[in-house]
Design a protein around this motif. Structure first.
Motif, PDB file in Angstrom:
ATOM      1  N   ASP A  22     -60.478  80.211  37.257  1.00 12.41           N
ATOM      2  CA  ASP A  22     -62.052  80.471  38.021  1.00 12.41           C
ATOM      3  C   ASP A  22     -61.801  80.834  38.999  1.00 12.41           C
ATOM      4  N   ILE A  27     -71.906  84.153  40.105  1.00 11.25           N
ATOM      5  CA  ILE A  27     -70.672  83.866  38.916  1.00 11.25           C
ATOM      6  C   ILE A  27     -70.341  82.620  38.334  1.00 11.25           C
ATOM      7  N   LYS A  65     -58.846  86.379  41.093  1.00 11.27           N
ATOM      8  CA  LYS A  65     -58.676  86.883  40.263  1.00 11.27           C
ATOM      9  C   LYS A  65     -56.837  87.111  40.529  1.00 11.27           C
ATOM     10  N   ASP A  95     -61.048  82.269  32.337  1.00 11.86           N
ATOM     11  CA  ASP A  95     -62.345  83.292  32.794  1.00 11.86           C
ATOM     12  C   ASP A  95     -61.488  84.484  32.845  1.00 11.86           C
ATOM     13  N   ASN A  96     -63.008  85.718  32.930  1.00 10.40           N
ATOM     14  CA  ASN A  96     -62.189  86.747  33.492  1.00 10.40           C
ATOM     15  C   ASN A  96     -61.246  87.748  33.134  1.00 10.40           C
TER      16      ASN A  96
HETATM   17 MG    MG Z   1     -65.887  83.125  35.715  1.00  6.65          MG
END
Ligand code: MG
Ligand code: SAH
Ligand code: DHB
Length: 222
Positions: free
Chosen positions: A139, A39, A142, A165-166
């Motif tokens: 990152d 990831i 979450k 990110d994400n």
């Molecule tokens: Mg990420």
């Protein structure tokens, strides 16, 4: 079919614009050999982080979520020799892999890996009134994103660039009734970003070897 095409295009971009990079290639290889999850950011994405950090003249960079040190290597290379990357990682196993990878990449002396919960490290830095960071890359887990944004802002100054990110999660963020806890937390992060008067922010969705996702880009303006 579609995922295959996205992956092939990422590989084409990496081949065309980046080529072989012994240290970074070895970082991904050894991370996989150590069974770390695949990831890390993609090579083209790493190559985006690097000039972004340079464009703000970053001398102090904060990363939340080290894994095997792949994005950290791209970021550390953007620093002058007396610059500093502070990267936060909860897993001592991941941190050990990252330490080896960053040392081998020749940037180890610029990188401070702090093991523990990111939110604790961020609170401690804010309370200690550490100097602000010029660039922040969010990152890690979450679920922590809303806190990471608030704490990153406390560790920023006008001109700090924040990348997260994400923040699209295969489109789940666009569904207000999603039951995915990560997507819900990222929705909260995105809403905080939208309501935050101190930043000028956007979100760009991406496809590629890391599926359909996206990143937020926020410039701290005041
Ligand atoms: Mg990420
Ligand atoms: N930035 C890396 C990928 C990070 S993956 C790269 O692109 O190369 C996310 C990392 O965050 C994992 O290593 C995970 O162990 C770490 N993490 C998860 N929860 C965390 C927490 N609460 N505090 C700090 N790190 C955390
Ligand atoms: C995942 C992807 C990431 O880029 C990350 O930082 C954490 C998790 C995932 O796909 O689960």
């Amino acid at each position: 079919m579609t995922q295959d095409l996205w992956t092939r295009v990422d590989e084409y971009i990496a081949r065309t614009l980046i080529g072989e990079d012994a240290a970074l290639d070895a970082t991904l290889r050894d991370s996989a050999a150590a069974d770390l999850p695949a990831i890390a950011v993609s090579p083209p994405y790493g190559r985006m982080l690097h000039p972004l950090a340079r464009s703000v003249g970053a001398r102090r960079i904060l990363e939340i979520g080290t894994l095997g040190g792949y994005s950290a290597s791209w970021l550390a290379r953007a620093l002058p020799s007396d610059g500093r990357l502070v990267t936060l990682e909860v897993s001592d196993r991941h941190a050990a892999v990252a330490r080896r990878n960053l040392d081998r990449a020749g940037v180890g002396a610029r990188v401070d890996i702090r093991i523990g919960y990111a939110a604790d490290a961020l609170r401690a830095m804010a309370e200690a009134h550490e100097p602000p960071f010029d660039f922040v890359f969010i990152d890690a887990d979450k679920e922590g994103y809303p806190d990471y944004l608030r704490l990153s802002l406390a560790l920023s100054r006008p001109g700090t660039l924040i990348v997260a990110d994400n923040v699209v999660r295969e489109g789940k963020v666009a569904d207000p009734s999603t039951t995915d806890e990560q997507a819900r937390a990222v929705r909260e992060f995105n809403a905080l970003l939208a309501a935050e008067p101190r930043v000028c922010a956007t979100i760009i969705q991406t496809v590629g070897m890391k599926k359909h996702d996206g990143f937020a880009l926020a410039l701290v303006t005041s």
